[in-house]
Design an enzyme around this catalytic site. Structure first.
Site, PDB file in Angstrom:
ATOM      1  N   GLN A  21      69.184  71.933  32.284  1.00 45.95           N
ATOM      2  CA  GLN A  21      69.920  71.312  31.569  1.00 45.95           C
ATOM      3  C   GLN A  21      69.420  70.147  30.756  1.00 45.95           C
ATOM      4  OE1 GLN A  21      72.620  70.736  35.131  1.00 45.95           O
ATOM      5  NE2 GLN A  21      74.112  70.438  33.420  1.00 45.95           N
ATOM      6  N   HIS A 106      69.049  75.019  41.576  1.00 49.12           N
ATOM      7  CA  HIS A 106      70.159  74.372  40.736  1.00 49.12           C
ATOM      8  C   HIS A 106      70.502  75.495  39.633  1.00 49.12           C
ATOM      9  CE1 HIS A 106      72.565  70.532  39.457  1.00 49.12           C
ATOM     10  NE2 HIS A 106      72.875  71.627  38.778  1.00 49.12           N
ATOM     11  N   ASN A 150      71.928  73.724  45.251  1.00 44.17           N
ATOM     12  CA  ASN A 150      73.108  73.076  44.349  1.00 44.17           C
ATOM     13  C   ASN A 150      74.541  73.705  44.446  1.00 44.17           C
ATOM     14  OD1 ASN A 150      74.120  70.741  42.818  1.00 44.17           O
ATOM     15  ND2 ASN A 150      74.595  72.294  41.460  1.00 44.17           N
ATOM     16  N   GLU A 151      75.502  73.168  44.947  1.00 48.18           N
ATOM     17  CA  GLU A 151      76.867  73.826  44.595  1.00 48.18           C
ATOM     18  C   GLU A 151      76.687  75.338  45.029  1.00 48.18           C
ATOM     19  OE1 GLU A 151      78.462  72.624  41.013  1.00 48.18           O
ATOM     20  OE2 GLU A 151      78.327  70.578  41.341  1.00 48.18           O
TER      21      GLU A 151
HETATM   22  O1  IFM Z   1      76.385  69.744  34.944  1.00 48.31           O
HETATM   23  C1  IFM Z   1      76.975  70.422  36.264  1.00 48.31           C
HETATM   24  C2  IFM Z   1      75.858  70.465  37.141  1.00 48.31           C
HETATM   25  O2  IFM Z   1      75.052  71.366  36.937  1.00 48.31           O
HETATM   26  C3  IFM Z   1      76.512  70.744  38.428  1.00 48.31           C
HETATM   27  N1  IFM Z   1      77.660  69.986  38.843  1.00 48.31           N
HETATM   28  C4  IFM Z   1      78.725  69.835  37.938  1.00 48.31           C
HETATM   29  C5  IFM Z   1      78.154  69.182  36.536  1.00 48.31           C
HETATM   30  C6  IFM Z   1      79.170  69.059  35.605  1.00 48.31           C
HETATM   31  O3  IFM Z   1      80.054  70.154  35.394  1.00 48.31           O
END
Ligand code: IFM
Length: 392
Positions: A21, A106, A150-151
């Site tokens: 990102q 991520h 991540n998530e």
């Molecule tokens: O930008 C994302 C991130 O990569 C993961 N969690 C949520 C953020 C906002 O959508």
């Protein structure tokens, strides 16, 4: 009279980013061709400048991810130049007295692994833990906290299927989603085990956690059996299922909190609240308190690994931060062991399939010039971090 919320001593005040990102120049991941991020924020080159800003904002911690496709561009071959790059990044944080929290996955995968099915392929457990082990051997002594994934549920149910479809690698299907979750669980468990073994051998301290996206689910009608049943199922599958399977292999829980869902069986209701982000997401600070209370039973330290708002004009962010911190303070008062807060995000960045439109940064990026500009809300957050207290 003003209410003052004091945070625990040694509380971590930070912000978070992820490689794809912000870094720019990532050409070899599964996202690169489908949703190219180009130079992104050029953080790969400008990281020192960004860390100076982070310091100027009185933050003492930074969460970021290592891009696997840079480190292992072809299967089994590690790129020394990139390994050195992240060593410099970690050293730059150390020199500034900033604690590091490093995420190993991520959302992006090296292309070679994506072509083999990514995390839906059971071999991914071996590939991931081999990459993770290499990272620990390189940086174990200079990383403060590790986040394996991540998530994981957003990844399995939204991101991986989206990429699969766009990459022409077939339609997303339920078995692939379930396999991805199963392999993510194994990959986390294995990595935790390996890191602890290596840390013991080298007498290094190690903290391995996960960044888990949990939401606050409530029934539309608390008297409706079906609404309550749906909420129970969501809490079980979305919030608890993954954690329950790794809880004996966790040194801390990272909570990514963004959502409050009201359920009128069998639907999620569209929120009609006044505070809505640029992405149309409801701002509901109280939800973080409930999400934290739900995690109390694990009896583990908790870090808020993400919480933030898309707000290009910076109209909501200050209130957003203060509101969430106030509810976090309340959870701490009720003995939830929260030890840090990482705002999403340090800088504006590439919001996956939504591109560069949404602005989550404490710091604004001018994508033409790469100029950084601190937003007013970031100064307010800095005041809270500096004083380790929130005055309301
Ligand atoms: O930008 C994302 C991130 O990569 C993961 N969690 C949520 C953020 C906002 O959508």
């Amino acid at each position: 009279m003003a209410k003052i919320i004091h945070f625990p001593q040694d509380f971590l005040w930070g912000s978070a980013t992820s490689a794809y990102q912000v870094e720019g120049g990532i050409e070899n991941s599964d996202w690169s061709r489908i949703f190219p991020a180009g130079l992104a924020c050029d953080h790969y080159r400008l990281y020192e400048k960004d860390f100076d800003l982070l310091k100027e904002l009185s933050q003492n911690a930074y969460r970021f991810s290592i891009e696997w496709s840079r480190i292992e561009p072809t299967e089994g071959r590690f790129n020394e130049k990139e390994i050195e790059h992240y060593r410099r990044v970690l050293k730059a944080l150390r020199e500034r007295g900033v604690k590091s929290m490093v995420t190993l996955h991520h959302f992006t995968l090296p292309l070679w692994l994506a072509r083999r099915g990514g995390f839906a392929n059971s071999q991914s457990v071996f590939y991931f833990s081999r990459f993770a082990e290499k990272m620990f051997k390189e940086y174990g002594e200079i990383v403060d906290f590790w986040v394996t994934l991540n998530e994981p549920l957003i990844y399995a149910t939204v991101m991986a299927p989206l990429l699969k479809k766009k990459n022409g690698l077939g339609l997303p299907d339920l078995p692939a989603i379930l396999l991805t979750i199963k392999n993510e669980i194994s990959a986390h468990r294995k990595t935790h085990e390996v890191f602890h073994r290596l840390a013991k051998e080298s007498k290094t301290a190690v903290y391995v956690g996960i960044a888990k996206n949990n939401a606050y689910f409530v029934p539309f009608n608390p008297k409706s059996f079906l609404d309550r049943l749906a909420v129970g199922l969501c809490r079980y599958f979305w919030n608890g299922y993954f954690l329950d399977r790794i809880k004996d292999r966790l040194d801390f829980i990272g909570l990514n909190y963004y959502f409050h869902h009201q359920i009128k069986f069998p639907f999620f209701l569209k929120q009609k609240k006044k505070l809505i982000s640029d992405l149309g997401w409801e701002v509901f600070p109280e939800g973080i308190y409930h999400a934290l209370l739900e995690l109390k039973k694990y009896q583990l330290p908790i870090y808020i690994t993400e919480n933030g708002v898309a707000d290009a004009e910076d109209k909501l962010r200050e209130e957003f931060i203060e509101g969430h911190l106030s509810w976090i303070g309340r959870a701490i008062e009720e003995e939830v062991d929260v030890r840090g807060y990482f705002h999403w995000s340090l800088i504006d960045n590439f919001e996956w399939d939504k591109g560069f439109g949404p602005r989550f940064g404490l710091i604004e990026i001018d994508y033409e010039t790469m100029e950084r500009k601190i937003r007013p809300s970031a100064r307010e957050y800095a005041k809270i971090s500096r004083e380790n207290k929130l005055v309301q």
